[in-house]
Each structure stands twice: as structure tokens, then as C-alpha cells.
Design a protein around this motif. Structure first.
Motif, mmCIF file in Angstrom:
data_model
loop_
_atom_site.group_PDB
_atom_site.id
_atom_site.type_symbol
_atom_site.label_atom_id
_atom_site.label_comp_id
_atom_site.label_asym_id
_atom_site.label_seq_id
_atom_site.Cartn_x
_atom_site.Cartn_y
_atom_site.Cartn_z
ATOM 1 N N SER A 24 -48.306 -55.737 12.735
ATOM 2 C CA SER A 24 -47.184 -56.419 13.460
ATOM 3 C C SER A 24 -45.874 -55.551 13.734
ATOM 4 O O SER A 24 -45.855 -54.430 13.044
ATOM 5 N N LEU A 38 -48.153 -54.943 28.605
ATOM 6 C CA LEU A 38 -48.733 -54.310 27.154
ATOM 7 C C LEU A 38 -50.197 -53.657 27.506
ATOM 8 O O LEU A 38 -51.052 -54.470 28.161
ATOM 9 N N ILE A 50 -47.488 -62.685 21.143
ATOM 10 C CA ILE A 50 -46.209 -62.196 20.938
ATOM 11 C C ILE A 50 -45.315 -63.480 20.884
ATOM 12 O O ILE A 50 -45.800 -64.605 21.480
ATOM 13 N N ASN A 86 -37.932 -60.438 19.284
ATOM 14 C CA ASN A 86 -39.373 -60.611 19.525
ATOM 15 C C ASN A 86 -40.247 -60.100 18.172
ATOM 16 O O ASN A 86 -39.919 -59.129 17.194
ATOM 17 N N ILE A 88 -44.462 -59.039 17.735
ATOM 18 C CA ILE A 88 -45.576 -59.026 18.303
ATOM 19 C C ILE A 88 -46.722 -58.876 16.909
ATOM 20 O O ILE A 88 -46.393 -57.985 15.940
#
Ligand code: BGC
Length: 728
Positions: A24, A38, A50, A86, A88
Motif C-alpha cells: 500500500s 495505472l 484505489i 488517496n 492505493i
């Protein structure tokens, strides 16, 4: 592929075998985003999110390739998913990389068991201001163990919904080649259908079982509410035994289990990294009431477009056809596999070669085979041999088996025929040449001599049914296949403007040798005469008297009254008969329902094609547990006879891709009608015949751009585009 090669491969600093690692990273965007892309791949299979939302619908990405040589990269447009703050996350499970077990094989030690999973990705964000930011995988990412505490392609998974790794580590960078990266060439693998539970069964042994009514490949989504720490288990099976109990012996060492540890709340779960071949599930440890509606089977396979349909007046044949299609669906999961359930699930070349023609009628498999053939070429050895399974997990060998290795010629040629794809021949030409060159080194006086071949695998000519590869002489099969493969190479070379005279001379030498050694007065010599030997000699044109050898085949079949062929002879026997006037005998085989026959499995309740003519027997016994799959598409190759002969839709070698269509329907008085349709690159093709009041009416639909000829009862009809009707 733009940025990914500049990213760093990362893994967890510790080695966790058979576990899912979650990588992450948090990041912020500081102005308005124009686009975000991506690029991602992994060692193992990944699922990216995401801000908690799944990226794309591709499951088991990046698929299964010859990992050490080709690794696919997927590019996702994630523009709509990016916010100001954000996060991910990418979960990576071992997937096919963990299939080092395949226990019964002496090759097991060679499996590519890169046990630790790893990630490589690059997220490019383009701002409206014109600036660009790229977030690469690297040591600034975190790695933690996930709730999936165990994940193995054969055994299944353990999911602990209460687990949370509170001690994530900084990911470790490590070197791994990026030259092997390629943009995805195959189809994505996706969820294609949801199948509800059909029945709840309590077996004589007292097991709680759910029947989905269809043997399929995928996984089960379920809802459960158990006490915190309570463990529930779902086991998977293809069949119940004769007593009606849950039966898993044929899975061999694959445990095929899903273990879920509850957390006291009601939860809905589906496993992102595992698949199973099953029709039944057995539920263990569920303390709350079991309601069938809480269990749904999700069918997964490569995203292929369905192109072919077949129907006739005999419901048993329609069921057989459905079983063929389900066999393909169950085994076209990125790689054409032998079976989807036991500790095998490998890209056996022979099986693919046997079934490719049927596959190309049922579905658009052009892209699917382009990818797999890329791996076949990548794994072809320095000697020119073709490994038994592609991707090759057994390790290289300087010998290979005829009819299996011939996937190197047969599969590209079929893709050329079905889709007029000349590129596949260009791409495969060197591989074909190297394979033929290899066989040349094994020819003694024109005969392919070698210590070992699979032979007419699972045929019924051997002295016992466990005698898998005895029966037809292996050198006869090998030499016939060599002639057939040389023929494909010669045609391909000529088409691509190359001089094929050397290969022609080689082929002619073997043709003469075959005739000298195996033929007598137009027939296969008595000591070599089997159904498979005759079928190959006729269908590959190696017999010096096709009519006579076909008559011999007809005698062999009518004398014993049933089919005896294995993997090698089965794709050809019906064609060899019906092409030479023995239409009724071919239909006799297709319509027979006693063992051995295709309809025997239908009569026994099969919903997919079995590995053996008698996987399940009338007395309740089964073929030995050592090798008994209920979802093995190979004998489903009868599908190409249903489309091409019963319905009569055929591509034309000299004008492929159905630019010219050859209709050659064959009727039988036991059927009232047959109809088939095929969505070709030129448009929809249809063929139908029906018998009424002593007359047969044929209807053919020809696409605007195609030409077509119909051959009926010795007469030739030139067809126009649109609908054509002929009554005889
Ligand atoms: C597979 C087959 C394969 C064979 C090789 C089996 O275990 O399931 O379908 O072709 O081995 O003979």
C-alpha cells in the motif's frame, strides 16, 4: 507500457509461503487531475484498489504466462478514482506461481515455485496544469500480511476476517528482470455468470451439500454470520459417489477448500485469488441456518465472445453440446488446461491440439491462442522439442510426444483457418520449422523412432482400461503426425512465399516409409490395424488407398459396434468415416448411448465432458482415482463434427476466415432437424436442415462479404449472400 520499467520490484521483507501480501501507499494530489493511468504487474496474481474501490474487472491478473520469459502488464485508466487524498492497496497472492505441488509428477521439483509474491507498478497522474507525477512501486510502499492467511491454487484459501497486521513493514526492493514485461496479449479473465444453488442435500453420511446443477469453474460467494473466531469450511467436488455422498478422491492432492473465520458480524465474501472445478459444495461448521440463497457459484473464464450454437431434434445431443461448451468454459481460463479441479490444471499441449477446432467454433479464441502460442514458442527448447505443458512447469526435455507437441503446428493453422490470421503463421513459422527439424533427427528410414510417446491416450485397445497409452503402435502415430505437421508447415511456407521443397522431400520420404511399413493392399496391415490407425491414415491422407482404408475403418467400427479411440484417434474417426460415405456409421457412434460413447456420460447425468469414456460406471464404480476428471474437454472434440458435418459449416483452406464457406451437411433419419450458427469475422453464418413429409429442406445463410458452396447428395450449389433454401 510507458513508466513501469522504471519502477522497482517490491516484496515483503519476510518470506511468507502461500500467503497474500498487501502492498500500500498513500499519496495526495495537489491540483485538478486530467488523467490517471495505472500500469501494473506482479509475481503472483493481484487485485488493486484505489481508495477502497477495485481497479478494473480483470481477475487473476496478470494471468498465466511462461513467467520467466513473458510477464503481462495491464494498463488501467483510473482517472475517475483519484481524489485529493488517496490510498492505493494491491493484494498479491501466489496464484499459478504457487503451483509447484502437482504432486504425482516426478517433475514436481521443477515447478516454478517463486514462493514469495511481488509487485511492480507505476501510477501516472497528469494534471490539468500540464504537470505529471508518477508514483512508482518502491521501498516507500508498505507491505503487510493480509486477512487471506493462506492461498494455494490447488488447496484453496483460509480467510480470517478478524485478522489485521498491525505491523506493516517497509517493502523491500529487489532485482527482477523487466525485459520480460509485455503488454497483455491474451483476453482478460473475468466473472462471466452467477449460478444459484439448485438443491440442498443431506447425504447418507450426513454431510450438508449444495448442488449448483452444473459442473463449472469458479468460486462461491457466500453470506455467513458466525461467532467471532468460528471457522466455517466449504469443500468442493464435481460429483457425488454412487451412494450419494460427497466425493473428492479424484482431486488427488488438491484440497480444494475454502476456510473462513468469522468475526461475529454478517458478512458476504468471495475469494479473489482462487478457483475450483465443482458442481457440489459441502458445508462444514456453519452454526447459523443454511439457506441455499446464501451461496452463489461464480463462473470465471477468459473473456471470449461466444460465436457458435448448435441444436438438433435429439435432446441428448443438445445436452452433449452443452457439456462441450461448459468443458471449454471450465478450461479456458487464460491457458487451455486439461482440467480445472485436481492437482494438475495445466496447459497440456495434446488436449489443446485435439480441441482447438471445436473451441474455435464455440468461441472467438483468436486472442486466447495468440497468447498461448506465444508461450509455446517461448518455451520451445533448444532442441526444437515442445514441452508437454505450456507454460512449461515440468522443465525442458530433449524428447517430446507426437500429437502433444503437434500443437505447435495444428493450433496456429486452425487460428489461420478460422480467422484468416496470417500473422500467427508468420509468428509460428520458425517454431514449426524447428519442431520438424527436431523430428528429422529422430527419423530412422522415414519413421519417427523414439523411446517414448503418450500414444493414443486413454484408448480402449489396450488389454485393460488402465493401459492408458497402449493400443495403436506409437511409431505409426508419430510418423502419421509428422507427415500431417510437415504438411501444415509446407502449406504455411508456400503461403508466406517460402520454398518448401526440403520439407516436401522429408514428408515424402516418411509417406513412403509409412506405406511400406504399415500398409498392405490399401489397408492398414493386420498387426497394426486399429480404429485410430485407420482414422489417421485416412484423415491425414497418408493411406495409399483412402477409400479402402476408410472401408477397413468402417468394418472395425461395425464389427465391435463402438468407438475405441483415445485422444489421438477421437478427433478424426467420425470425419474419416463420414467423408468417405460411411455417414450412418458416424451417426451410429454419435447417437449410441451405451458405454463407450459420448452419450453414455450424458445418460449418466454428466454436465461436462469426462476424461474417460467411463469416468463413472453403471455399477456405481469409477475409473481409478489416480486420474479421473469430470471436466476434461478433449473428447468434446466431437463438437467440430457436429458443426462441420452434421450441420455442415466449414471454412475453406484456400480462402480462410469464412471468406468462402463450404456447406456439407449430413443428414440421418434418426434426426428431424439440425441447425447451427456461427458468428464469423465476415458475419453470421447459418446452416439448417429439416426433414418433413419425406423431403429435406436446407437453409443456408451467407454473409454479404462471403462466397459459399453447398454440397448435398453429390450435387453442388453455388450460393448467394443472404438466405438460400434448397429442397431435396
Ligand atoms: C492430463 C491429460 C494429458 C495427459 C498426458 C494427464 O494427466 O490430464 O489430459 O494430456 O496427462 O498424457
Amino acid at each position: 507500457m510507458k513508466n513501469i520499467k522504471n519502477a522497482k520490484w517490491i516484496r515483503h521483507p519476510e518470506v511468507y509461503v502461500d500467503q497474500v501480501i498487501e502492498f500500500s501507499k498513500s499519496f495526495v494530489t495537489d491540483s485538478e487531475v486530467e488523467s490517471a493511468t495505472l500500469e501494473i504487474t506482479s509475481l503472483g496474481v493481484y487485485e488493486a484498489k484505489i481508495n477502497g474501490k477495485r481497479v478494473g474487472d480483470y481477475i487473476f491478473a496478470p494471468g498465466w504466462t511462461s513467467y520467466n520469459k513473458r510477464l503481462q502488464v495491464e494498463t488501467y485508466d483510473v482517472t475517475g478514482m483519484i481524489k485529493a487524498n488517496n490510498h492505493i492497496t494491491v493484494g498479491v497472492a501466489p496464484g499459478w506461481r504457487g503451483n509447484y505441488m502437482a504432486a504425482p509428477f516426478h517433475y514436481a521439483g521443477n515447478f516454478i515455485g517463486a514462493k514469495e509474491v511481488a509487485l511492480l507498478c507505476a501510477l501516472e497522474i497528469v494534471y490539468k496544469s500540464g504537470e505529471t507525477q508518477v508514483i512508482f512501486s518502491g521501498k516507500d510502499w508498505r507491505a503487510r500480511q493480509s486477512k487471506v492467511r493462506y492461498s494455494n491454487i490447488y488447496n484453496g484459501y483460509i480467510y480470517d476476517s478478524d485478522y489485521f497486521d498491525r505491523k506493516p513493514k517497509a517493502a523491500t526492493e529487489f532485482p527482477h528482470p523487466t525485459e520480460i514485461l509485455i503488454d497483455r496479449v491474451g483476453e482478460k479473465i473475468v466473472e462471466v455468470e452467477r449460478v444459484g444453488a439448485k438443491k440442498l442435500i443431506i447425504t447418507p453420511k450426513g454431510e450438508t451439500v449444495i448442488d449448483f446443477g452444473q459442473n463449472l469453474t469458479g468460486y462461491v460467494e457466500f453470506t455467513v454470520k458466525g461467532e467471532a473466531g468460528e471457522t466455517v469450511k466449504i469443500r468442493h467436488a464435481e460429483v457425488l459417489d454412487a451412494q450419494g455422498n460427497f466425493y473428492t478422491d479424484n482431486l488427488r492432492d488438491a484440497k480444494a477448500e475454502a476456510v473462513f473465520i468469522c468475526n461475529g458480524r454478517k458478512q458476504k465474501y468471495k475469494p479473489p485469488y482462487n478457483f475450483y472445478g465443482f458442481r457440489y459444495i459441502c458445508l462444514e461448521g456453519f452454526s447459523d441456518e443454511i439457506k441455499p440463497e446464501n451461496f452463489t457459484a461464480i463462473v470465471v473464464h477468459s473473456e471470449m465472445k461466444r460465436t457458435g450454437h448448435f441444436e438438433c431434434s435429439d435432446e441428448r445431443i443438445n445436452k452433449l453440446f452443452s457439456n462441450i461448451v461448459w468443458g471449454q468454459r471450465g478450461n479456458f481460463l487464460d491457458v487451455p488446461t486439461d482440467c480445472p479441479q485436481r492437482d494438475e490444471r495445466l496447459g497440456w499441449t495434446g488436449d489443446a491440439q485435439v480441441f482447438v477446432k471445436t473451441a474455435a467454433y464455440n468461441y472467438d479464441v483468436e486472442r486466447f491462442f495468440i497468447k498461448w502460442l506465444g508461450d509455446l514458442r517461448a518455451d520451445q527448447t533448444v532442441w526444437g522439442t515442445i514441452p508437454h505443458v505450456i507454460p512449461d512447469v515440468f522443465g525442458v526435455d530433449d524428447e517430446c510426444s507426437s500429437a502433444w507437441a503437434d500443437a505447435a503446428t495444428v493450433c496456429p493453422w486452425q487460428i489461420y483457418l478460422s480467422y484468416a490470421n496470417e500473422q500467427i503463421l508468420k509468428d509460428s513459422l520458425d517454431s514449426m520449422k524447428e519442431y520438424i527439424e527436431y523430428i528429422k533427427t529422430r527419423l530412422v528410414d522415414g519413421i519417427w523412432v523414439q523411446h517414448w510417446h503418450f500414444g493414443d491416450w486413454l484408448n480402449l485397445d489396450g488389454s485393460s482400461d488402465q493401459d492408458c497409452s497402449k493400443g495403436t503402435d506409437k511409431q505409426l502415430i508419430a510418423t502419421a503426425f509428422f507427415i500431417y505437421s510437415s504438411e501444415i508447415l509446407i502449406k504455411s511456407m508456400k503461403l508466406l512465399g517460402e520454398d518448401a521443397s526440403e520439407v516436401e522431400a522429408l514428408r515424402n520420404g516418411s509417406l513412403e516409409a509409412f506405406r511400406r511399413r504399415y500398409m498392405k493392399e490399401g489397408r492398414i496391415a493386420p498387426e497394426y490395424a486399429t480404429q485410430t490407425a485407420c482414422a489417421l491414415a485416412v484423415r491425414f491422407g497418408v493411406s495409399d488407398d483412402i477409400a479402402e482404408t476408410a472401408a477397413q475403418l468402417n468394418e472395425l467400427v461395425t464389427e465391435c459396434g463402438h468407438i475405441k479411440t483415445g485422444f489421438v484417434g477421437t478427433p478424426y474417426i467420425l470425419h474419416a468415416l463420414s467423408d468417405n460415405g460411411y455417414v450412418k456409421t458416424a451417426y451410429d457412434l454419435v447417437l449410441r448411448e451405451e458405454y463407450p460413447s459420448w452419450l453414455f456420460s450424458v445418460k449418466m447425468g454428466a454436465t461436462t465432458i469426462w476424461e474417460h469414456w467411463d469416468s463413472f460406471r453403471e455399477d456405481g464404480s469409477m475409473w481409478s482415482t489416480s486420474m479421473n476428471s469430470f471436466n476434461h474437454y478433449a473428447y468434446g472434440c466431437v463438437g467440430d463434427w457436429l458443426y462441420g458435418d452434421a450441420a455442415g459449416i466449414n471454412a475453406d483452406e484456400s480462402n480462410p476466415g469464412y471468406a468462402n464457406i463450404i456447406f456439407r451437411p449430413l443428414t440421418d433419419e434418426r434426426l428431424d432437424y439440425v441447425k447451427a450458427s456461427l458468428e464469423t469475422r465476415k458475419g453470421l453464418v447459418k446452416s439448417e436442415w429439416k426433414r418433413e413429409n419425406g423431403k429435406t429442406t436446407y437453409t443456408f445463410v451467407v454473409p454479404e462479404e462471403s462466397t459459399a458452396t453447398a454440397y448435398i447428395g453429390g450435387k453442388e450449389y453455388v450460393l448467394k449472400s443472404g438466405t438460400n433454401e434448397i429442397t431435396e
